[in-house]
Each structure stands twice: as C-alpha cells, then as structure tokens.
Design a protein around this motif. Structure first.
Motif, PDB file in Angstrom:
ATOM      1  N   SER A   1       9.020 -14.314   2.360  1.00  0.00           N
ATOM      2  CA  SER A   1       8.942 -15.214   1.637  1.00  0.00           C
ATOM      3  C   SER A   1       7.372 -15.647   1.559  1.00  0.00           C
ATOM      4  CB  SER A   1      10.080 -16.027   1.293  1.00  0.00           C
ATOM      5  OG  SER A   1       9.868 -17.646   2.085  1.00  0.00           O
ATOM      6  N   MET A   2       6.949 -15.793   2.374  1.00  0.00           N
ATOM      7  CA  MET A   2       4.967 -16.708   2.079  1.00  0.00           C
ATOM      8  C   MET A   2       4.350 -15.549   1.535  1.00  0.00           C
ATOM      9  SD  MET A   2       5.618 -19.219   5.154  1.00  0.00           S
ATOM     10  CE  MET A   2       3.780 -19.727   4.637  1.00  0.00           C
ATOM     11  N   SER A   3       3.472 -15.500   0.904  1.00  0.00           N
ATOM     12  CA  SER A   3       1.972 -14.852   0.355  1.00  0.00           C
ATOM     13  C   SER A   3       1.409 -14.907   1.504  1.00  0.00           C
ATOM     14  CB  SER A   3       1.652 -14.968  -0.926  1.00  0.00           C
ATOM     15  OG  SER A   3       1.148 -16.269  -0.774  1.00  0.00           O
ATOM     16  N   GLU A   4       0.035 -13.855   1.238  1.00  0.00           N
ATOM     17  CA  GLU A   4      -1.485 -13.839   2.338  1.00  0.00           C
ATOM     18  C   GLU A   4      -1.814 -15.341   1.859  1.00  0.00           C
ATOM     19  OE1 GLU A   4      -3.654 -10.218   1.658  1.00  0.00           O
ATOM     20  OE2 GLU A   4      -1.547  -8.735   2.731  1.00  0.00           O
ATOM     21  N   GLU A   5      -2.305 -15.678   1.069  1.00  0.00           N
ATOM     22  CA  GLU A   5      -2.460 -16.440   0.801  1.00  0.00           C
ATOM     23  C   GLU A   5      -2.187 -18.184   1.180  1.00  0.00           C
ATOM     24  OE1 GLU A   5      -2.662 -19.214  -2.932  1.00  0.00           O
ATOM     25  OE2 GLU A   5      -4.249 -17.873  -3.372  1.00  0.00           O
ATOM     26  N   GLU A   6      -0.434 -17.614   1.398  1.00  0.00           N
ATOM     27  CA  GLU A   6       0.216 -18.759   2.410  1.00  0.00           C
ATOM     28  C   GLU A   6       0.126 -18.829   3.801  1.00  0.00           C
ATOM     29  OE1 GLU A   6       3.735 -19.668  -0.830  1.00  0.00           O
ATOM     30  OE2 GLU A   6       3.944 -18.173   0.089  1.00  0.00           O
ATOM     31  N   LEU A   7       0.379 -18.294   4.192  1.00  0.00           N
ATOM     32  CA  LEU A   7      -0.116 -18.113   5.313  1.00  0.00           C
ATOM     33  C   LEU A   7      -1.477 -18.228   6.384  1.00  0.00           C
ATOM     34  CD1 LEU A   7       1.398 -14.551   5.754  1.00  0.00           C
ATOM     35  CD2 LEU A   7       2.138 -16.504   7.319  1.00  0.00           C
ATOM     36  N   LEU A   8      -2.338 -17.894   5.287  1.00  0.00           N
ATOM     37  CA  LEU A   8      -4.337 -18.066   5.351  1.00  0.00           C
ATOM     38  C   LEU A   8      -4.067 -19.453   5.362  1.00  0.00           C
ATOM     39  CD1 LEU A   8      -5.712 -15.125   4.210  1.00  0.00           C
ATOM     40  CD2 LEU A   8      -5.569 -16.031   6.710  1.00  0.00           C
ATOM     41  N   LYS A   9      -3.176 -20.217   5.148  1.00  0.00           N
ATOM     42  CA  LYS A   9      -3.415 -21.847   4.521  1.00  0.00           C
ATOM     43  C   LYS A   9      -2.571 -22.205   6.199  1.00  0.00           C
ATOM     44  CE  LYS A   9      -3.419 -22.267  -0.366  1.00  0.00           C
ATOM     45  NZ  LYS A   9      -2.724 -22.885  -1.245  1.00  0.00           N
ATOM     46  N   VAL A  10      -1.828 -21.613   6.683  1.00  0.00           N
ATOM     47  CA  VAL A  10      -1.236 -21.877   8.011  1.00  0.00           C
ATOM     48  C   VAL A  10      -2.043 -22.929   8.965  1.00  0.00           C
ATOM     49  CG1 VAL A  10       0.342 -21.878  10.003  1.00  0.00           C
ATOM     50  CG2 VAL A  10       0.784 -21.581   7.536  1.00  0.00           C
ATOM     51  N   ARG A  11      -2.596 -24.024   9.544  1.00  0.00           N
ATOM     52  CA  ARG A  11      -3.729 -23.284  10.213  1.00  0.00           C
ATOM     53  C   ARG A  11      -3.247 -22.972  11.845  1.00  0.00           C
ATOM     54  NH1 ARG A  11      -3.569 -28.114  14.663  1.00  0.00           N
ATOM     55  NH2 ARG A  11      -5.335 -28.061  15.446  1.00  0.00           N
ATOM     56  N   GLY A  12      -4.181 -21.952  12.113  1.00  0.00           N
ATOM     57  CA  GLY A  12      -4.368 -21.323  13.094  1.00  0.00           C
ATOM     58  C   GLY A  12      -3.604 -19.652  13.196  1.00  0.00           C
ATOM     59  N   ILE A  13      -3.030 -19.193  11.899  1.00  0.00           N
ATOM     60  CA  ILE A  13      -2.473 -18.403  11.779  1.00  0.00           C
ATOM     61  C   ILE A  13      -4.111 -17.428  11.109  1.00  0.00           C
ATOM     62  CG2 ILE A  13      -2.316 -16.303  10.437  1.00  0.00           C
ATOM     63  CD1 ILE A  13      -0.265 -18.197  11.716  1.00  0.00           C
ATOM     64  N   GLY A  14      -5.103 -17.538  10.511  1.00  0.00           N
ATOM     65  CA  GLY A  14      -6.237 -16.741  10.355  1.00  0.00           C
ATOM     66  C   GLY A  14      -6.589 -15.234  10.080  1.00  0.00           C
ATOM     67  N   ALA A  15      -7.321 -14.702   9.863  1.00  0.00           N
ATOM     68  CA  ALA A  15      -7.358 -13.140   9.290  1.00  0.00           C
ATOM     69  C   ALA A  15      -6.617 -12.209  11.516  1.00  0.00           C
ATOM     70  CB  ALA A  15      -8.578 -12.651   9.496  1.00  0.00           C
TER      71      ALA A  15
ATOM     72  N   GLY B   1       8.782  -3.338  12.132  1.00  0.00           N
ATOM     73  CA  GLY B   1      10.126  -3.960  12.032  1.00  0.00           C
ATOM     74  C   GLY B   1      11.389  -2.971  10.454  1.00  0.00           C
ATOM     75  N   GLY B   2      10.166  -2.717   9.831  1.00  0.00           N
ATOM     76  CA  GLY B   2      11.308  -2.737   8.331  1.00  0.00           C
ATOM     77  C   GLY B   2      11.157  -3.945   7.265  1.00  0.00           C
ATOM     78  N   GLY B   3      11.002  -5.092   7.486  1.00  0.00           N
ATOM     79  CA  GLY B   3      10.771  -5.968   6.678  1.00  0.00           C
ATOM     80  C   GLY B   3       9.766  -6.551   6.362  1.00  0.00           C
ATOM     81  N   LEU B   4       8.503  -5.714   6.447  1.00  0.00           N
ATOM     82  CA  LEU B   4       7.873  -5.671   5.384  1.00  0.00           C
ATOM     83  C   LEU B   4       7.861  -6.558   3.565  1.00  0.00           C
ATOM     84  CD1 LEU B   4       4.384  -6.812   5.399  1.00  0.00           C
ATOM     85  CD2 LEU B   4       4.011  -4.218   4.721  1.00  0.00           C
ATOM     86  N   ASN B   5       7.075  -7.746   3.256  1.00  0.00           N
ATOM     87  CA  ASN B   5       8.232  -7.770   2.164  1.00  0.00           C
ATOM     88  C   ASN B   5       6.779  -7.809   0.959  1.00  0.00           C
ATOM     89  OD1 ASN B   5       7.488  -9.256  -0.608  1.00  0.00           O
ATOM     90  ND2 ASN B   5       8.205 -11.478   0.482  1.00  0.00           N
ATOM     91  N   GLU B   6       6.476  -6.330  -0.056  1.00  0.00           N
ATOM     92  CA  GLU B   6       5.797  -5.958  -0.696  1.00  0.00           C
ATOM     93  C   GLU B   6       5.299  -7.138  -1.259  1.00  0.00           C
ATOM     94  OE1 GLU B   6       5.250  -2.569  -0.146  1.00  0.00           O
ATOM     95  OE2 GLU B   6       6.964  -2.328   1.159  1.00  0.00           O
ATOM     96  N   THR B   7       5.879  -7.883  -1.398  1.00  0.00           N
ATOM     97  CA  THR B   7       4.462  -8.957  -1.816  1.00  0.00           C
ATOM     98  C   THR B   7       3.891  -9.366  -1.011  1.00  0.00           C
ATOM     99  OG1 THR B   7       6.481 -10.141  -3.602  1.00  0.00           O
ATOM    100  CG2 THR B   7       4.594 -11.745  -3.267  1.00  0.00           C
ATOM    101  N   LEU B   8       3.759  -9.471   0.073  1.00  0.00           N
ATOM    102  CA  LEU B   8       2.575 -10.122   1.175  1.00  0.00           C
ATOM    103  C   LEU B   8       1.741  -8.866   1.728  1.00  0.00           C
ATOM    104  CD1 LEU B   8       1.850 -11.443   4.340  1.00  0.00           C
ATOM    105  CD2 LEU B   8       3.746 -10.841   5.138  1.00  0.00           C
ATOM    106  N   HIS B   9       2.303  -8.013   1.239  1.00  0.00           N
ATOM    107  CA  HIS B   9       1.818  -6.450   1.662  1.00  0.00           C
ATOM    108  C   HIS B   9       1.012  -5.894   0.668  1.00  0.00           C
ATOM    109  CE1 HIS B   9       0.726  -3.031   3.546  1.00  0.00           C
ATOM    110  NE2 HIS B   9       0.534  -2.090   2.678  1.00  0.00           N
ATOM    111  N   GLN B  10       0.876  -6.145  -0.813  1.00  0.00           N
ATOM    112  CA  GLN B  10       0.002  -5.458  -1.614  1.00  0.00           C
ATOM    113  C   GLN B  10      -0.756  -7.119  -2.217  1.00  0.00           C
ATOM    114  OE1 GLN B  10       2.747  -4.207  -4.273  1.00  0.00           O
ATOM    115  NE2 GLN B  10       3.220  -2.186  -2.733  1.00  0.00           N
ATOM    116  N   ARG B  11      -0.262  -8.302  -1.766  1.00  0.00           N
ATOM    117  CA  ARG B  11      -0.928  -9.545  -2.239  1.00  0.00           C
ATOM    118  C   ARG B  11      -2.408  -9.329  -1.845  1.00  0.00           C
ATOM    119  NH1 ARG B  11       1.861 -14.665  -3.616  1.00  0.00           N
ATOM    120  NH2 ARG B  11       2.678 -13.494  -4.680  1.00  0.00           N
ATOM    121  N   GLN B  12      -3.578  -9.172  -2.540  1.00  0.00           N
ATOM    122  CA  GLN B  12      -5.009  -9.953  -1.814  1.00  0.00           C
ATOM    123  C   GLN B  12      -5.200 -11.057  -2.263  1.00  0.00           C
ATOM    124  OE1 GLN B  12      -6.768  -7.030  -0.088  1.00  0.00           O
ATOM    125  NE2 GLN B  12      -4.736  -6.167  -0.823  1.00  0.00           N
ATOM    126  N   VAL B  13      -5.869 -12.198  -0.669  1.00  0.00           N
ATOM    127  CA  VAL B  13      -6.482 -12.817  -1.141  1.00  0.00           C
ATOM    128  C   VAL B  13      -8.409 -12.932  -1.434  1.00  0.00           C
ATOM    129  CG1 VAL B  13      -6.956 -14.960   0.756  1.00  0.00           C
ATOM    130  CG2 VAL B  13      -5.001 -13.420   1.192  1.00  0.00           C
TER     131      VAL B  13
END
Length: 90
Positions: free
Chosen positions: A50-64, A77-89
């Motif tokens: 349910s998280m966007s790439e932008e939200e994930l990059l704000k998590v301390r320790g995630i990074g590129a 796993g076939g569970g890729l959220n299209e929003t996560l996959h397509q959203r560009q930071v």
C-alpha cells in the motif's frame, strides 16, 4: 535454528521469521530491509504494497538498494502494487 512464531522454526538465528523475512530472505540485505520496515511497524505484505516509493524511501534504512530489493521481491511474488512500480520519485 530458532523457534519462530506459533511454534514454527525460523529460517535463521537472527530473526523470528515472518512474512516479510520470508519475502526478503534471511541474508544481510533481506534482514536490513525487513528490520527497517519493522521499525515503522510494517510487518505484512499488504502494508508494504500500500506504500508508494516516496513513502518507502522516507523509511530510515531503505534507500535505493532496499527499494530495488522490495520491487524485485514483490514482482517475483506477483504482488507488486502497480502504484509502487510505476510511481517515480522526484
């Protein structure tokens, strides 16, 4: 090996196992990403999807590198959220 949740054996001695540990693996990078997510109280795949790439990059320790691992494992796993996959930071 250690005992995980509900009497199941964990895959390694460094963690108690669980959905995200199993998704990301029981190696250095998999643990780093999973522990970073756990600090933010993200412990199941549905929360992660349910998280966007932008939200994930704000998590301390995630990074590129962590974001790349998240994308790869969710896609495998076939569970890729299209929003996560397509959203560009930006």
């Amino acid at each position: 090996m250690t005992e995980g949740q509900a009497g199941q054996e964990a895959a390694c001695d460094l963690c108690r196992g669980g959905e995200l540990f199993d998704l990301f693996g029981h190696d250095r990078e998999g643990h780093r990403v999973t522990f970073a997510l756990a600090r933010e109280r993200i412990s199941i795949i549905d929360q992660l999807k349910s998280m966007s790439e932008e939200e994930l990059l704000k998590v301390r320790g995630i990074g590129a590198v962590g974001l790349s691992l998240i994308r790869e494992r969710l896609k495998e796993g076939g569970g890729l959220n299209e929003t996560l996959h397509q959203r560009q930071v930006q």
